[in-house]
Write an enzyme that holds these catalytic residues in place. Sequence first.
Site, PDB file in Angstrom:
ATOM      1  N   ASN A  12       0.858  -1.189   0.000  1.00  3.01           N
ATOM      2  CA  ASN A  12       0.000   0.000   0.000  1.00  3.01           C
ATOM      3  C   ASN A  12       0.901   1.248   0.000  1.00  3.01           C
ATOM      4  OD1 ASN A  12      -1.418   2.251   1.110  1.00  3.01           O
ATOM      5  ND2 ASN A  12      -3.053   0.883   1.726  1.00  3.01           N
ATOM      6  N   ASP A  14      -0.090   4.439   0.004  1.00  3.83           N
ATOM      7  CA  ASP A  14      -0.771   5.659   0.466  1.00  3.83           C
ATOM      8  C   ASP A  14       0.167   6.622   1.199  1.00  3.83           C
ATOM      9  OD1 ASP A  14      -3.083   4.508  -0.430  1.00  3.83           O
ATOM     10  OD2 ASP A  14      -3.959   4.168   1.549  1.00  3.83           O
ATOM     11  N   HIS A  15       1.012   6.053   2.075  1.00  4.44           N
ATOM     12  CA  HIS A  15       1.773   6.957   2.940  1.00  4.44           C
ATOM     13  C   HIS A  15       3.023   7.524   2.285  1.00  4.44           C
ATOM     14  CE1 HIS A  15      -1.264   6.578   5.766  1.00  4.44           C
ATOM     15  NE2 HIS A  15      -1.105   5.283   5.898  1.00  4.44           N
ATOM     16  N   ARG A  23       4.497  18.441   1.684  1.00  7.08           N
ATOM     17  CA  ARG A  23       5.234  19.538   1.074  1.00  7.08           C
ATOM     18  C   ARG A  23       4.573  20.049  -0.203  1.00  7.08           C
ATOM     19  NH1 ARG A  23      10.782  20.952   1.786  1.00  7.08           N
ATOM     20  NH2 ARG A  23      10.779  21.482   3.977  1.00  7.08           N
ATOM     21  N   HIS A  48      -5.537   3.707  -1.717  1.00  9.65           N
ATOM     22  CA  HIS A  48      -6.879   4.071  -1.246  1.00  9.65           C
ATOM     23  C   HIS A  48      -7.142   5.525  -1.626  1.00  9.65           C
ATOM     24  CE1 HIS A  48      -9.699   4.443   2.545  1.00  9.65           C
ATOM     25  NE2 HIS A  48     -10.322   4.744   1.426  1.00  9.65           N
ATOM     26  N   ARG A  50      -9.168   8.343  -1.009  1.00  4.69           N
ATOM     27  CA  ARG A  50     -10.154   8.770  -0.004  1.00  4.69           C
ATOM     28  C   ARG A  50     -10.961   9.936  -0.532  1.00  4.69           C
ATOM     29  NH1 ARG A  50      -9.014   6.836   5.541  1.00  4.69           N
ATOM     30  NH2 ARG A  50     -10.660   8.278   6.082  1.00  4.69           N
ATOM     31  N   ARG A  54      -6.658  12.918   0.965  1.00  9.25           N
ATOM     32  CA  ARG A  54      -5.578  13.333   1.867  1.00  9.25           C
ATOM     33  C   ARG A  54      -4.227  12.723   1.512  1.00  9.25           C
ATOM     34  NH1 ARG A  54      -7.395  10.116   7.240  1.00  9.25           N
ATOM     35  NH2 ARG A  54      -9.249  11.347   6.895  1.00  9.25           N
ATOM     36  N   HIS A  55      -4.224  11.586   0.829  1.00  7.57           N
ATOM     37  CA  HIS A  55      -2.929  11.058   0.381  1.00  7.57           C
ATOM     38  C   HIS A  55      -2.952  10.793  -1.132  1.00  7.57           C
ATOM     39  CE1 HIS A  55      -5.063   7.412   1.580  1.00  7.57           C
ATOM     40  NE2 HIS A  55      -4.784   7.548   2.876  1.00  7.57           N
ATOM     41  N   GLU A  75      -8.609   0.640  -3.207  1.00  8.05           N
ATOM     42  CA  GLU A  75      -9.549   0.647  -2.071  1.00  8.05           C
ATOM     43  C   GLU A  75     -10.496   1.815  -2.244  1.00  8.05           C
ATOM     44  OE1 GLU A  75      -7.414   0.869   1.576  1.00  8.05           O
ATOM     45  OE2 GLU A  75      -6.373  -1.006   1.236  1.00  8.05           O
ATOM     46  N   THR A 105      -7.055   6.592   9.956  1.00  3.18           N
ATOM     47  CA  THR A 105      -6.901   5.537   8.954  1.00  3.18           C
ATOM     48  C   THR A 105      -8.191   4.737   8.987  1.00  3.18           C
ATOM     49  OG1 THR A 105      -5.590   3.599   8.306  1.00  3.18           O
ATOM     50  CG2 THR A 105      -5.740   4.027  10.661  1.00  3.18           C
ATOM     51  N   THR A 106      -8.293   3.680   8.186  1.00  7.07           N
ATOM     52  CA  THR A 106      -9.531   2.896   8.179  1.00  7.07           C
ATOM     53  C   THR A 106      -9.632   2.173   9.520  1.00  7.07           C
ATOM     54  OG1 THR A 106      -9.098   2.596   5.844  1.00  7.07           O
ATOM     55  CG2 THR A 106     -10.866   1.289   6.778  1.00  7.07           C
ATOM     56  N   GLU A 156     -11.103  -9.300   2.919  1.00  8.12           N
ATOM     57  CA  GLU A 156      -9.834  -8.933   3.538  1.00  8.12           C
ATOM     58  C   GLU A 156     -10.119  -8.797   5.026  1.00  8.12           C
ATOM     59  OE1 GLU A 156      -7.229  -6.116   1.665  1.00  8.12           O
ATOM     60  OE2 GLU A 156      -6.491  -5.428   3.618  1.00  8.12           O
ATOM     61  N   HIS A 199      -3.805  -4.554   7.807  1.00 10.29           N
ATOM     62  CA  HIS A 199      -3.918  -3.399   8.706  1.00 10.29           C
ATOM     63  C   HIS A 199      -3.032  -3.572   9.925  1.00 10.29           C
ATOM     64  CE1 HIS A 199      -5.342   0.305  10.403  1.00 10.29           C
ATOM     65  NE2 HIS A 199      -5.966   0.526   9.262  1.00 10.29           N
ATOM     66  N   GLY A 221       1.092  -1.357   4.443  1.00 10.80           N
ATOM     67  CA  GLY A 221       1.515  -0.028   4.020  1.00 10.80           C
ATOM     68  C   GLY A 221       2.312   0.733   5.060  1.00 10.80           C
ATOM     69  N   HIS A 222       1.657   1.127   6.136  1.00 13.87           N
ATOM     70  CA  HIS A 222       2.251   2.086   7.063  1.00 13.87           C
ATOM     71  C   HIS A 222       3.599   1.622   7.611  1.00 13.87           C
ATOM     72  CE1 HIS A 222       2.761   4.197  10.927  1.00 13.87           C
ATOM     73  NE2 HIS A 222       2.321   5.217  10.223  1.00 13.87           N
TER      74      HIS A 222
HETATM   75  N1  PXP Z   1      -5.951  -3.068   4.035  1.00  7.42           N
HETATM   76  C1  PXP Z   1      -6.897  -2.093   4.070  1.00  7.42           C
HETATM   77  C2  PXP Z   1      -8.257  -2.416   3.583  1.00  7.42           C
HETATM   78  C3  PXP Z   1      -6.583  -0.805   4.537  1.00  7.42           C
HETATM   79  O1  PXP Z   1      -7.538   0.153   4.558  1.00  7.42           O
HETATM   80  C4  PXP Z   1      -5.262  -0.538   4.939  1.00  7.42           C
HETATM   81  C5  PXP Z   1      -4.900   0.836   5.420  1.00  7.42           C
HETATM   82  O2  PXP Z   1      -5.021   1.748   4.416  1.00  7.42           O
HETATM   83  C6  PXP Z   1      -4.320  -1.569   4.857  1.00  7.42           C
HETATM   84  C7  PXP Z   1      -4.694  -2.823   4.418  1.00  7.42           C
HETATM   85  C8  PXP Z   1      -2.882  -1.344   5.201  1.00  7.42           C
HETATM   86  O3  PXP Z   1      -2.761  -1.049   6.562  1.00  7.42           O
HETATM   87  P1  PXP Z   1      -1.387  -0.505   7.110  1.00  7.42           P
HETATM   88  O4  PXP Z   1      -1.112   0.771   6.403  1.00  7.42           O
HETATM   89  O5  PXP Z   1      -1.634  -0.352   8.567  1.00  7.42           O
HETATM   90  O6  PXP Z   1      -0.359  -1.556   6.786  1.00  7.42           O
END
Ligand code: PXP
Length: 256
Positions: A12, A14-15, A23, A48, A50, A54-55, A75, A105-106, A156, A199, A221-222
């Site tokens: 993922n 996103d971050h 920035r 994702h 959103r 935001r990202h 997502e 986050t979700t 999931e 997650h 992701g994170h």
């Molecule tokens: N799966 C889903 C459905 C999510 O919404 C997220 C967070 O965006 C993740 C996986 C990944 O979670 P994390 O960023 O905590 O690894």
Amino acid sequence: MADVRPIRLGVNVDHVATVRNARGGRHPDPVRAAKAALAAGADGITAHLREDRRHITDDDVRRLKAEISAPLNLEMAATEEMLAITLKTRPHASCIVPEKRSERTTEGGLDAAGARAALAPVVAKLRAAGIRVSLFVEPDSRQIEAAAAVKASIVELHTGAWCEALSSGDAKAAEAEFERLGMAARKAASLDLEVHAGHGLDFATAERIAMLPEIVELNIGHFLVGEALFAGFETVIRLMRAAMDRGRARARGRAA
Ligand code: PXP
């Protein structure tokens, strides 16, 4: 030996976009991160989009689809706007997630059981467009039965509560949650749903959950983005040191 299928890694990005957006501008580029992830052994990319952007942005989604050849898992919240974007983008898969503006986050799984009537037509439209549909749910049999009833192909399983219990040192709650994940994975597989999880996963929790043979994909992701700082920071500092030293050497050459 039992036939245990391989487990895929969906990264993922996103971050990466979160850092870029802090920035403005284009660096770091989530599409570049996606390509690096795939080169390093990831099997697919997740993003994702959103409602508040935001990202990940609409342009990121467009570029991810155009520039990566591996499966893209988009997502989305089950809204008209996101459905239209997803149908236009045609990702390999779409994971329907709940979305509240105020959350960081979700935070929880989708209430598939409570929202069956609203979800069924969304799933049907995505499926008709050839997009595999996944529902992000708590490890709860009611939710899994509802996912099968609305004809999702995948669930999931939300691993957030398990990871949180572990990180707060509550071993008993963590074990109970891991049991729930195992039961949910078996239940989903018995209903012919493909089982993914994600997650809050890190190295240790990914290793442990990969022991559940029904789970064939983890989306992470994170932790990866955070940990990449430590795995990569020294290299980047060395490259910067070298760039500055090269500049100084050139200045000295000019002065001589
Ligand atoms: N799966 C889903 C459905 C999510 O919404 C997220 C967070 O965006 C993740 C996986 C990944 O979670 P994390 O960023 O905590 O690894």
